[in-house]
Scaffold this active site. Sequence first.
Site, PDB file in Angstrom:
ATOM      1  N   ARG A 104       0.851  -1.186   0.000  1.00  0.00           N
ATOM      2  CA  ARG A 104       0.000   0.000   0.000  1.00  0.00           C
ATOM      3  C   ARG A 104       0.882   1.229   0.000  1.00  0.00           C
ATOM      4  O   ARG A 104       1.727   1.381   0.873  1.00  0.00           O
ATOM      5  CB  ARG A 104      -0.821  -0.054   1.289  1.00  0.00           C
ATOM      6  N   THR A 108      -0.905   7.614  -1.026  1.00  0.00           N
ATOM      7  CA  THR A 108      -2.184   7.521  -1.745  1.00  0.00           C
ATOM      8  C   THR A 108      -3.079   6.416  -1.173  1.00  0.00           C
ATOM      9  O   THR A 108      -4.277   6.385  -1.459  1.00  0.00           O
ATOM     10  CB  THR A 108      -1.944   7.190  -3.238  1.00  0.00           C
ATOM     11  N   ASP A 200       0.398  -1.637  12.549  1.00  0.00           N
ATOM     12  CA  ASP A 200       0.833  -2.179  11.255  1.00  0.00           C
ATOM     13  C   ASP A 200       1.102  -3.671  11.415  1.00  0.00           C
ATOM     14  O   ASP A 200       2.090  -4.084  12.046  1.00  0.00           O
ATOM     15  CB  ASP A 200       2.107  -1.446  10.802  1.00  0.00           C
ATOM     16  N   ASP A 203       4.557  -5.135  10.228  1.00  0.00           N
ATOM     17  CA  ASP A 203       5.663  -4.769  11.128  1.00  0.00           C
ATOM     18  C   ASP A 203       5.583  -5.541  12.437  1.00  0.00           C
ATOM     19  O   ASP A 203       6.602  -5.965  12.983  1.00  0.00           O
ATOM     20  CB  ASP A 203       5.633  -3.264  11.413  1.00  0.00           C
TER      21      ASP A 203
HETATM   22  C1  PRP Z   1      -1.218  -3.865   4.929  1.00  0.00           C
HETATM   23  C2  PRP Z   1      -2.066  -5.057   5.323  1.00  0.00           C
HETATM   24  C3  PRP Z   1      -2.987  -5.202   4.150  1.00  0.00           C
HETATM   25  C4  PRP Z   1      -3.186  -3.785   3.698  1.00  0.00           C
HETATM   26  C5  PRP Z   1      -4.535  -3.329   4.119  1.00  0.00           C
HETATM   27  O1  PRP Z   1      -0.227  -4.234   4.039  1.00  0.00           O
HETATM   28  O2  PRP Z   1      -1.316  -6.215   5.565  1.00  0.00           O
HETATM   29  O3  PRP Z   1      -2.465  -5.993   3.101  1.00  0.00           O
HETATM   30  O4  PRP Z   1      -2.173  -3.002   4.325  1.00  0.00           O
HETATM   31  O5  PRP Z   1      -4.761  -2.038   3.691  1.00  0.00           O
HETATM   32  P1  PRP Z   1      -5.854  -1.669   2.604  1.00  0.00           P
HETATM   33  O6  PRP Z   1      -7.101  -2.394   2.976  1.00  0.00           O
HETATM   34  O7  PRP Z   1      -5.990  -0.188   2.762  1.00  0.00           O
HETATM   35  O8  PRP Z   1      -5.351  -2.040   1.256  1.00  0.00           O
HETATM   36  P2  PRP Z   1       0.955  -3.276   3.548  1.00  0.00           P
HETATM   37  O9  PRP Z   1       0.641  -2.718   2.207  1.00  0.00           O
HETATM   38  O10 PRP Z   1       1.284  -2.305   4.629  1.00  0.00           O
HETATM   39  O11 PRP Z   1       2.134  -4.283   3.304  1.00  0.00           O
HETATM   40  P3  PRP Z   1       2.877  -5.265   4.309  1.00  0.00           P
HETATM   41  O12 PRP Z   1       1.891  -6.326   4.715  1.00  0.00           O
HETATM   42  O13 PRP Z   1       3.979  -5.781   3.461  1.00  0.00           O
HETATM   43  O14 PRP Z   1       3.361  -4.465   5.495  1.00  0.00           O
HETATM   44  N1  URA Z   2      -2.520  -2.020   7.362  1.00  0.00           N
HETATM   45  C1  URA Z   2      -2.167  -2.376   8.628  1.00  0.00           C
HETATM   46  O1  URA Z   2      -1.264  -3.205   8.824  1.00  0.00           O
HETATM   47  N2  URA Z   2      -2.836  -1.818   9.651  1.00  0.00           N
HETATM   48  C2  URA Z   2      -3.825  -0.928   9.481  1.00  0.00           C
HETATM   49  O2  URA Z   2      -4.411  -0.453  10.468  1.00  0.00           O
HETATM   50  C3  URA Z   2      -4.160  -0.566   8.154  1.00  0.00           C
HETATM   51  C4  URA Z   2      -3.487  -1.145   7.115  1.00  0.00           C
END
Ligand code: PRP
Ligand code: URA
Length: 209
Positions: A104, A108, A200, A203
């Site tokens: 994500r 944006t 997150d 993380d």
């Molecule tokens: C996070 C989470 C989802 C997404 C949700 O991933 O694990 O995949 O955000 O957000 P959305 O519903 O607004 O799309 P991220 O893109 O942060 O990647 P990561 O899991 O690699 O940290």
């Molecule tokens: N992705 C995450 O990991 N946490 C949130 O709260 C939103 C998006």
Amino acid sequence: MINIKVLDHPLIKIKLTVLRDKETNHTEFKANLNEIASLMVFEMLRDYKTKDINIETPTKTKTIGQTFDKEIVIVPILRAGIGMVEGIQNLVPQARVGHIGLYRDEKTLEAHEYFYKMPNVSKDSVIIVVDPMLATGGSAVDAINKLKQDGFKNIKMVSLVGAPEGIENLKKHTSNIDLYIASIDEKLNEEGYIIPGLGDAGDRIFGTK
Ligand code: PRP
Ligand code: URA
């Protein structure tokens, strides 16, 4: 149309509380997330139609047992979805695993695809998309629509925490899916984080912050 089922078993609620707590470290976080994933899939499979198979027991008795009638494929959305795979495989060891890489954009909030790999299975297989977080819903919508474009028809999604905005987005931009979720939280904040949420997820699973 999407079918939404909130799985609020007491054990799920108790483990989700551990995940929400900011004092929970990444070791405990990962363990609890996998345990919740097992419990959620256990509930999800409650109505699964098995098929009969003939077996013989050690008492030399023939009997009819049950097995899955379709191939099961777990599809984590990278990275955070990976934190749920082991828990599901503990219950369904025969499941294959596909991967969808989406990140994500922090500004944006749009999802961008960087990886897609599915096993070579029938398009009638049961696809279980897993991602603990459904925030704007952009990642889930993209993942589901990518799988549909690829020909998969039988798609279920298991998420831990969702925002109402993300659910609305799924309703608008996907159809014919079942969503299993542990909690629908209050809202998204200005940075696109779910409130109260759990921070997150990626993380917290991998200890990257
Ligand atoms: C996070 C989470 C989802 C997404 C949700 O991933 O694990 O995949 O955000 O957000 P959305 O519903 O607004 O799309 P991220 O893109 O942060 O990647 P990561 O899991 O690699 O940290
Ligand atoms: N992705 C995450 O990991 N946490 C949130 O709260 C939103 C998006």
